[in-house]
Design a protein around this motif. Structure first.
Motif, short mmCIF file in Angstrom:
data_model
loop_
_atom_site.label_atom_id
_atom_site.label_comp_id
_atom_site.label_asym_id
_atom_site.label_seq_id
_atom_site.Cartn_x
_atom_site.Cartn_y
_atom_site.Cartn_z
N UNK A 24 0.84 -1.20 0.00
CA UNK A 24 0.00 0.00 0.00
C UNK A 24 0.87 1.25 0.00
N UNK A 25 1.93 1.22 0.79
CA UNK A 25 2.84 2.37 0.88
C UNK A 25 4.13 1.96 1.58
N UNK A 26 5.11 2.84 1.50
CA UNK A 26 6.42 2.61 2.12
C UNK A 26 6.59 3.57 3.29
N UNK A 27 7.09 3.02 4.41
CA UNK A 27 7.41 3.84 5.58
C UNK A 27 8.88 3.60 5.90
N UNK A 28 9.68 4.66 5.84
CA UNK A 28 11.09 4.55 6.20
C UNK A 28 11.24 4.87 7.68
N UNK A 29 11.91 3.99 8.39
CA UNK A 29 12.13 4.16 9.83
C UNK A 29 13.63 4.25 10.05
N UNK A 30 14.08 5.41 10.53
CA UNK A 30 15.50 5.61 10.83
C UNK A 30 15.79 5.14 12.25
N UNK A 31 16.93 4.46 12.40
CA UNK A 31 17.38 3.98 13.71
C UNK A 31 18.68 4.69 14.02
N UNK A 32 18.81 5.18 15.26
CA UNK A 32 19.99 5.96 15.61
C UNK A 32 20.66 5.43 16.87
N UNK A 33 21.92 5.83 17.04
CA UNK A 33 22.65 5.45 18.25
C UNK A 33 22.17 6.21 19.47
N UNK A 34 21.25 7.15 19.30
CA UNK A 34 20.59 7.81 20.44
C UNK A 34 19.50 6.90 21.00
N UNK A 35 19.41 5.68 20.44
CA UNK A 35 18.44 4.65 20.85
C UNK A 35 17.01 5.11 20.62
N UNK A 36 16.79 5.64 19.42
CA UNK A 36 15.45 6.11 19.04
C UNK A 36 15.16 5.70 17.61
N UNK A 37 13.86 5.56 17.35
CA UNK A 37 13.35 5.36 15.99
C UNK A 37 12.74 6.68 15.54
N UNK A 38 12.84 6.95 14.26
CA UNK A 38 12.17 8.12 13.70
C UNK A 38 11.54 7.72 12.37
N UNK A 39 10.23 7.76 12.28
CA UNK A 39 9.29 8.23 13.29
C UNK A 39 9.14 7.20 14.41
N UNK A 40 8.69 7.67 15.55
CA UNK A 40 8.49 6.77 16.69
C UNK A 40 7.04 6.27 16.73
N UNK A 41 6.21 6.82 15.88
CA UNK A 41 4.81 6.36 15.81
C UNK A 41 4.39 6.32 14.36
N UNK A 42 3.71 5.23 14.00
CA UNK A 42 3.24 5.02 12.64
C UNK A 42 1.75 4.69 12.69
N UNK A 80 -3.93 -2.98 5.40
CA UNK A 80 -2.87 -2.34 4.64
C UNK A 80 -1.58 -3.17 4.70
N UNK A 81 -0.86 -3.23 3.57
CA UNK A 81 0.45 -3.88 3.51
C UNK A 81 1.49 -2.77 3.41
N UNK A 82 2.39 -2.74 4.38
CA UNK A 82 3.41 -1.69 4.47
C UNK A 82 4.78 -2.27 4.15
N UNK A 83 5.54 -1.53 3.38
CA UNK A 83 6.96 -1.82 3.17
C UNK A 83 7.70 -0.93 4.17
N UNK A 84 8.24 -1.53 5.22
CA UNK A 84 9.07 -0.79 6.17
C UNK A 84 10.50 -0.86 5.68
N UNK A 85 11.12 0.29 5.50
CA UNK A 85 12.53 0.35 5.17
C UNK A 85 13.23 0.77 6.46
#
Length: 171
Positions: free
Chosen positions: A59-77, A83-88
């Protein structure tokens, strides 16, 4: 002092092994090329948080960044049921990170197993184990409404706040 009941101790150990074995067996000793494993047939196995998505029906692609600050961005989806999501999953840090989908209880339980076996590597369609500077992809279909989560279950990461939320709105 009470005598040790060896049967009870053995039974408790066997029960713990049965509970943790599936999670431990979901990991391999080495990384296989996930692209080749994801090119195989799409699993129809239903989990409490959905099932593997068909890459041809994204359905769509959601890119999730992972950092050494121990956080995901975005933190909420936010996604819709069905829906079928492609998480990158993109690791912009200098240490290994991962993105594992699930409900909060399952993630916490899996995190406890990871503490006991910190070198486990993932081989499930709802997991991406991503080296520094690399990306990996999860294709996931959300089949039920509700609140789900994603987290990095490498020892210490989840506890440091590396967890995100997925809100699945019903149709």
């Amino acid at each position: 002092i009470r005598p040790v009941n060896r049967f009870a101790s053995s039974a408790a150990f066997a029960a713990a092994l049965i509970v943790t074995a599936p999670a431990a067996l979901a990991h391999g000793d080495k990384h296989d090329d996930k692209k080749s494993s994801k090119a195989q047939a799409v699993s129809t196995e239903e989990h409490s948080f959905g099932r593997q998505g068909d890459p041809k029906k994204v359905s769509r692609t959601v890119t999730v960044d992972m950092s050494d600050a121990m956080r995901f961005s975005p933190s909420e989806v936010r996604v819709r049921e069905g829906e079928t999501i492609r998480f990158v999953a993109k690791n912009g840090g200098k240490v290994m990170h991962e993105m594992v989908l699930g409900n909060l209880a399952e993630l916490k339980a899996h995190g406890e197993v990871m503490k006991k076996f910190p070198n486990m590597e993932h081989d499930e369609p709802y997991m991406a184990h991503v080296p520094p500077g690399k990306t990996d992809t999860i294709f996931w279909q959300f089949t039920r409404g509700g609140e789900l989560h994603f987290g990095c279950l490498l020892p210490g990461h989840f506890e440091a706040g590396m967890v995100g939320k997925i809100n699945v709105t019903q149709r």
